[in-house]
Design an enzyme around this catalytic site. Structure first.
Site, PDB file in Angstrom:
ATOM      1  N   LEU A  36       0.841  -1.207   0.000  1.00  0.00           N
ATOM      2  CA  LEU A  36       0.000   0.000   0.000  1.00  0.00           C
ATOM      3  C   LEU A  36       0.874   1.255   0.000  1.00  0.00           C
ATOM      4  O   LEU A  36       0.815   2.076   0.918  1.00  0.00           O
ATOM      5  CB  LEU A  36      -0.997   0.004   1.170  1.00  0.00           C
ATOM      6  N   THR A 131       7.339  -5.357 -18.525  1.00  0.00           N
ATOM      7  CA  THR A 131       6.984  -4.245 -19.393  1.00  0.00           C
ATOM      8  C   THR A 131       7.742  -4.284 -20.725  1.00  0.00           C
ATOM      9  O   THR A 131       8.842  -4.839 -20.807  1.00  0.00           O
ATOM     10  CB  THR A 131       7.317  -2.915 -18.673  1.00  0.00           C
ATOM     11  N   ASP A 132       7.170  -3.635 -21.738  1.00  0.00           N
ATOM     12  CA  ASP A 132       7.876  -3.521 -23.022  1.00  0.00           C
ATOM     13  C   ASP A 132       9.066  -2.571 -22.930  1.00  0.00           C
ATOM     14  O   ASP A 132       9.927  -2.551 -23.809  1.00  0.00           O
ATOM     15  CB  ASP A 132       6.910  -3.075 -24.138  1.00  0.00           C
ATOM     16  N   GLU A 133       9.118  -1.760 -21.847  1.00  0.00           N
ATOM     17  CA  GLU A 133      10.202  -0.765 -21.754  1.00  0.00           C
ATOM     18  C   GLU A 133      11.580  -1.405 -21.622  1.00  0.00           C
ATOM     19  O   GLU A 133      12.590  -0.748 -21.838  1.00  0.00           O
ATOM     20  CB  GLU A 133       9.944   0.191 -20.586  1.00  0.00           C
ATOM     21  N   TYR A 156      13.715   2.966 -14.124  1.00  0.00           N
ATOM     22  CA  TYR A 156      12.575   2.037 -14.021  1.00  0.00           C
ATOM     23  C   TYR A 156      12.773   0.833 -14.941  1.00  0.00           C
ATOM     24  O   TYR A 156      12.709  -0.322 -14.508  1.00  0.00           O
ATOM     25  CB  TYR A 156      11.256   2.761 -14.371  1.00  0.00           C
ATOM     26  N   LYS A 160      13.330  -3.184 -14.105  1.00  0.00           N
ATOM     27  CA  LYS A 160      12.434  -4.254 -14.592  1.00  0.00           C
ATOM     28  C   LYS A 160      13.235  -5.266 -15.428  1.00  0.00           C
ATOM     29  O   LYS A 160      13.013  -6.474 -15.339  1.00  0.00           O
ATOM     30  CB  LYS A 160      11.278  -3.674 -15.420  1.00  0.00           C
ATOM     31  N   LYS A 195       0.140   9.190 -14.295  1.00  0.00           N
ATOM     32  CA  LYS A 195       0.406   8.693 -15.643  1.00  0.00           C
ATOM     33  C   LYS A 195      -0.380   9.539 -16.656  1.00  0.00           C
ATOM     34  O   LYS A 195      -1.398  10.144 -16.315  1.00  0.00           O
ATOM     35  CB  LYS A 195      -0.005   7.222 -15.751  1.00  0.00           C
TER      36      LYS A 195
HETATM   37  P1  NAD Z   1       1.021   0.537  -9.777  1.00  0.00           P
HETATM   38  O1  NAD Z   1       2.114   1.486  -9.424  1.00  0.00           O
HETATM   39  O2  NAD Z   1      -0.342   1.057 -10.045  1.00  0.00           O
HETATM   40  O3  NAD Z   1       0.863  -0.564  -8.614  1.00  0.00           O
HETATM   41  C1  NAD Z   1       1.961  -1.172  -8.005  1.00  0.00           C
HETATM   42  C2  NAD Z   1       1.457  -1.849  -6.732  1.00  0.00           C
HETATM   43  O4  NAD Z   1       2.576  -2.468  -6.090  1.00  0.00           O
HETATM   44  C3  NAD Z   1       0.844  -0.876  -5.706  1.00  0.00           C
HETATM   45  O5  NAD Z   1      -0.354  -1.403  -5.188  1.00  0.00           O
HETATM   46  C4  NAD Z   1       1.907  -0.778  -4.624  1.00  0.00           C
HETATM   47  O6  NAD Z   1       1.374  -0.524  -3.330  1.00  0.00           O
HETATM   48  C5  NAD Z   1       2.557  -2.158  -4.704  1.00  0.00           C
HETATM   49  N1  NAD Z   1       3.928  -2.152  -4.199  1.00  0.00           N
HETATM   50  C6  NAD Z   1       4.915  -1.271  -4.521  1.00  0.00           C
HETATM   51  N2  NAD Z   1       6.036  -1.559  -3.827  1.00  0.00           N
HETATM   52  C7  NAD Z   1       5.769  -2.662  -3.073  1.00  0.00           C
HETATM   53  C8  NAD Z   1       6.532  -3.439  -2.171  1.00  0.00           C
HETATM   54  N3  NAD Z   1       7.803  -3.126  -1.886  1.00  0.00           N
HETATM   55  N4  NAD Z   1       5.944  -4.512  -1.592  1.00  0.00           N
HETATM   56  C9  NAD Z   1       4.644  -4.841  -1.855  1.00  0.00           C
HETATM   57  N5  NAD Z   1       3.872  -4.111  -2.705  1.00  0.00           N
HETATM   58  C10 NAD Z   1       4.423  -3.037  -3.311  1.00  0.00           C
HETATM   59  O7  NAD Z   1       1.580  -0.305 -10.992  1.00  0.00           O
HETATM   60  P2  NAD Z   1       0.803  -0.912 -12.261  1.00  0.00           P
HETATM   61  O8  NAD Z   1       0.764   0.124 -13.312  1.00  0.00           O
HETATM   62  O9  NAD Z   1      -0.428  -1.544 -11.810  1.00  0.00           O
HETATM   63  O10 NAD Z   1       1.869  -2.014 -12.718  1.00  0.00           O
HETATM   64  C11 NAD Z   1       1.814  -3.325 -12.187  1.00  0.00           C
HETATM   65  C12 NAD Z   1       2.927  -4.156 -12.802  1.00  0.00           C
HETATM   66  O11 NAD Z   1       2.754  -4.193 -14.208  1.00  0.00           O
HETATM   67  C13 NAD Z   1       4.326  -3.584 -12.562  1.00  0.00           C
HETATM   68  O12 NAD Z   1       5.199  -4.665 -12.355  1.00  0.00           O
HETATM   69  C14 NAD Z   1       4.654  -2.859 -13.858  1.00  0.00           C
HETATM   70  O13 NAD Z   1       6.039  -2.856 -14.090  1.00  0.00           O
HETATM   71  C15 NAD Z   1       3.932  -3.740 -14.869  1.00  0.00           C
HETATM   72  N6  NAD Z   1       3.475  -3.051 -16.105  1.00  0.00           N
HETATM   73  C16 NAD Z   1       2.750  -1.888 -16.039  1.00  0.00           C
HETATM   74  C17 NAD Z   1       2.267  -1.317 -17.216  1.00  0.00           C
HETATM   75  C18 NAD Z   1       1.422  -0.060 -17.212  1.00  0.00           C
HETATM   76  O14 NAD Z   1       1.100   0.450 -18.278  1.00  0.00           O
HETATM   77  N7  NAD Z   1       1.012   0.458 -16.068  1.00  0.00           N
HETATM   78  C19 NAD Z   1       2.562  -1.919 -18.455  1.00  0.00           C
HETATM   79  C20 NAD Z   1       3.338  -3.091 -18.471  1.00  0.00           C
HETATM   80  C21 NAD Z   1       3.775  -3.657 -17.289  1.00  0.00           C
HETATM   81  O1  DAU Z   2       5.137   0.730 -21.730  1.00  0.00           O
HETATM   82  C1  DAU Z   2       4.726   0.209 -20.503  1.00  0.00           C
HETATM   83  C2  DAU Z   2       4.958   1.234 -19.417  1.00  0.00           C
HETATM   84  O2  DAU Z   2       3.977   2.251 -19.601  1.00  0.00           O
HETATM   85  C3  DAU Z   2       4.880   0.666 -18.009  1.00  0.00           C
HETATM   86  O3  DAU Z   2       5.896  -0.274 -17.828  1.00  0.00           O
HETATM   87  C4  DAU Z   2       4.998   1.768 -16.962  1.00  0.00           C
HETATM   88  O4  DAU Z   2       4.835   1.228 -15.666  1.00  0.00           O
HETATM   89  C5  DAU Z   2       3.920   2.796 -17.235  1.00  0.00           C
HETATM   90  O5  DAU Z   2       4.051   3.876 -16.323  1.00  0.00           O
HETATM   91  C6  DAU Z   2       4.003   3.316 -18.669  1.00  0.00           C
HETATM   92  O6  DAU Z   2       5.214   4.097 -18.855  1.00  0.00           O
HETATM   93  P1  DAU Z   2       5.232   5.446 -19.716  1.00  0.00           P
HETATM   94  O7  DAU Z   2       6.364   6.264 -19.269  1.00  0.00           O
HETATM   95  O8  DAU Z   2       5.101   5.165 -21.159  1.00  0.00           O
HETATM   96  O9  DAU Z   2       3.820   6.076 -19.217  1.00  0.00           O
HETATM   97  P2  DAU Z   2       3.419   7.575 -18.821  1.00  0.00           P
HETATM   98  O10 DAU Z   2       1.935   7.616 -18.671  1.00  0.00           O
HETATM   99  O11 DAU Z   2       4.243   8.100 -17.702  1.00  0.00           O
HETATM  100  O12 DAU Z   2       3.815   8.401 -20.127  1.00  0.00           O
HETATM  101  C7  DAU Z   2       3.234   8.101 -21.377  1.00  0.00           C
HETATM  102  C8  DAU Z   2       3.833   9.059 -22.385  1.00  0.00           C
HETATM  103  O13 DAU Z   2       3.363  10.390 -22.082  1.00  0.00           O
HETATM  104  C9  DAU Z   2       5.336   9.137 -22.346  1.00  0.00           C
HETATM  105  O14 DAU Z   2       5.843   9.351 -23.662  1.00  0.00           O
HETATM  106  C10 DAU Z   2       5.638  10.367 -21.487  1.00  0.00           C
HETATM  107  C11 DAU Z   2       4.452  11.285 -21.802  1.00  0.00           C
HETATM  108  N1  DAU Z   2       4.003  12.168 -20.703  1.00  0.00           N
HETATM  109  C12 DAU Z   2       3.784  11.603 -19.472  1.00  0.00           C
HETATM  110  C13 DAU Z   2       3.372  12.384 -18.427  1.00  0.00           C
HETATM  111  C14 DAU Z   2       3.148  11.778 -17.058  1.00  0.00           C
HETATM  112  C15 DAU Z   2       3.791  13.502 -20.931  1.00  0.00           C
HETATM  113  O15 DAU Z   2       3.955  14.002 -22.064  1.00  0.00           O
HETATM  114  N2  DAU Z   2       3.373  14.284 -19.891  1.00  0.00           N
HETATM  115  C16 DAU Z   2       3.160  13.768 -18.643  1.00  0.00           C
HETATM  116  O16 DAU Z   2       2.800  14.567 -17.727  1.00  0.00           O
END
Ligand code: NAD
Ligand code: DAU
Length: 350
Positions: A36, A131-133, A156, A160, A195
């Site tokens: 959390l 992630t694809d990153e 980040y 990963k 985000k």
């Molecule tokens: P998020 O930041 O919304 O959620 C992460 C969760 O992990 C939170 O509930 C947080 O409390 C918990 N957490 C963080 N540190 C912790 C710790 N030390 N111990 C236990 N719990 C902990 O993230 P998300 O966007 O839901 O991403 C989830 C997973 O999917 C991540 O591994 C991320 O790399 C991967 N992912 C995310 C995206 C995206 O677009 N958001 C895309 C591809 C992969």
């Molecule tokens: O590709 C998967 C990843 O997507 C996940 O692994 C990450 O956890 C998730 O956060 C996301 O990463 P990005 O960096 O792509 O997402 P974000 O929403 O932060 O940014 C999306 C795009 O928008 C990126 O090119 C940066 C840009 N951006 C982002 C923010 C927060 C802006 O232009 N302005 C902003 O304020």
């Protein structure tokens, strides 16, 4: 009866995965372990919290003694590991936190799983959500496949990538049944407003500037979060041990084009004259090391396991906006307190 540990289940994607598994598999016991942090929110799981096949445990994956004890006590059949620090901008200001949770936390889980499962890996599964990153950035053409070499650029994505390598190492070295998926950008409900999409919805609603990094030319491939959860379900149950799957929406947008579509939807929903929300677009200093383009080739997942994305982007975006506009309390709660400090540092003082 299977007992599955889902880590990070109170976060954005994790909560959708928990919801899907709790509702779909009455014969599974789902244990959600989450620290959390600012990103974890039990309000995301209100609708499943009283189900008899669901348990929440608050805890930190960085705490090895606690994780070992948890595994010894619960005798999990499988792990679906989503807990992570997930925001690129935060990783730029505080890389060590990402090493601790994403690398050390993952290794702690692998060690505990190894200890409990070593006599019968075949009956257990460690599923790592990535992630694809990790693949780095693309130019104007091409797509990431499962064999693309890792080339992470942000703290980040480096953390990963490192965790992915550890998961593969535990499969290759010890024989652990491990599976990894690498997904593109998710969008949908319960997405923390740091985000791009939820931050922009929040700012448009409040008539605040929409901060676009650089010229808004960076490209992301967007996937409906519930389609990601469905893919995790399919991969968890059907992937061969040691395999990797890319998950993506075949849905590429430059940030600026995406924001224009979002502004149009917001004008309609908020009864504003067309073009009003777009006036809030503000170009700001670019993200350091900003990857230009991500695009995922998910052919392997589609062909081998029959998964396909279910929603068109405009439809998904409209549903997302509707969710945020009807869940004002959720948004107000997560944007009070610490969020204000983060916003100041990230957007006002930089
Ligand atoms: P998020 O930041 O919304 O959620 C992460 C969760 O992990 C939170 O509930 C947080 O409390 C918990 N957490 C963080 N540190 C912790 C710790 N030390 N111990 C236990 N719990 C902990 O993230 P998300 O966007 O839901 O991403 C989830 C997973 O999917 C991540 O591994 C991320 O790399 C991967 N992912 C995310 C995206 C995206 O677009 N958001 C895309 C591809 C992969
Ligand atoms: O590709 C998967 C990843 O997507 C996940 O692994 C990450 O956890 C998730 O956060 C996301 O990463 P990005 O960096 O792509 O997402 P974000 O929403 O932060 O940014 C999306 C795009 O928008 C990126 O090119 C940066 C840009 N951006 C982002 C923010 C927060 C802006 O232009 N302005 C902003 O304020």
């Amino acid at each position: 009866m299977k007992k599955i540990l889902i880590t990070g289940g109170a976060g954005f994607i994790g909560s959708h995965v928990v919801r899907l598994f709790v509702n779909k598999y009455a014969n599974y016991q789902i244990v959600n372990l989450d620290k959390l942090t600012y990103a974890g929110n039990l309000a995301n799981l209100k609708d499943v919290e009283s189900k008899s096949n669901y348990t929440f445990i608050k805890g930190d994956i960085v705490d090895a003694a606690f994780i070992n004890q948890l595994f010894a006590e619960h005798k999990f059949d499988a792990v679906i590991h989503l807990a992570a620090e997930s925001h690129v901008d935060r990783s730029i200001s505080n890389p060590l936190e990402f090493v601790m949770t994403n690398v050390i936390g993952t290794v702690n889980l692998l060690n505990a799983a190894r200890n409990e499962w070593k006599d019968n890996y075949a009956a257990h599964r460690f599923y790592h959500v990535s992630t694809d990153e990790v693949y780095g950035t693309l130019g104007e053409t091409g797509m990431f496949t499962e064999t693309t070499a890792y080339d992470p650029h942000s703290p980040y994505s480096a953390s990963k990538a490192s965790s992915d390598h550890f998961v593969r190492a535990y499969h290759d070295t010890y024989g652990m049944d491990a599976v990894i998926s690498n997904c593109s950008n998710n969008y949908g409900s319960h997405h923390f407003p740091e985000k791009l999409i939820p931050l922009s919805i929040h700012n448009i609603k409040n008539n605040k500037p929409i901060p676009i990094y650089g010229k808004g030319e960076n490209v992301r491939d967007w996937l409906w979060v519930e389609d990601h959860a469905r893919a995790i379900d399919v991969i968890f149950h059907n992937a061969k041990t040691g395999s990797t799957y890319n998950i993506g929406g075949h849905n590429e947008w430059t940030n600026i084009d995406l924001i224009h579509v979002l502004c149009k939807i917001m004008d309609k929903k908020l009864n504003r004259p067309e073009g009003e929300s777009a006036k809030l677009i503000t170009f700001v200093k670019d993200r350091a090391g900003h990857d230009l383009r991500y695009a995922i080739d998910s052919t392997k997942l589609q062909k081998e396991l029959g998964w396909v994305p279910s929603l068109q982007f405009e439809e998904g975006l409209e549903k997302t906006v509707d969710w945020y506009l009807t869940n004002e309390e959720w948004l107000n709660n997560v944007t009070s307190g610490d969020y204000k400090k983060y916003y100041e540092q990230q957007y006002v003082k930089r």
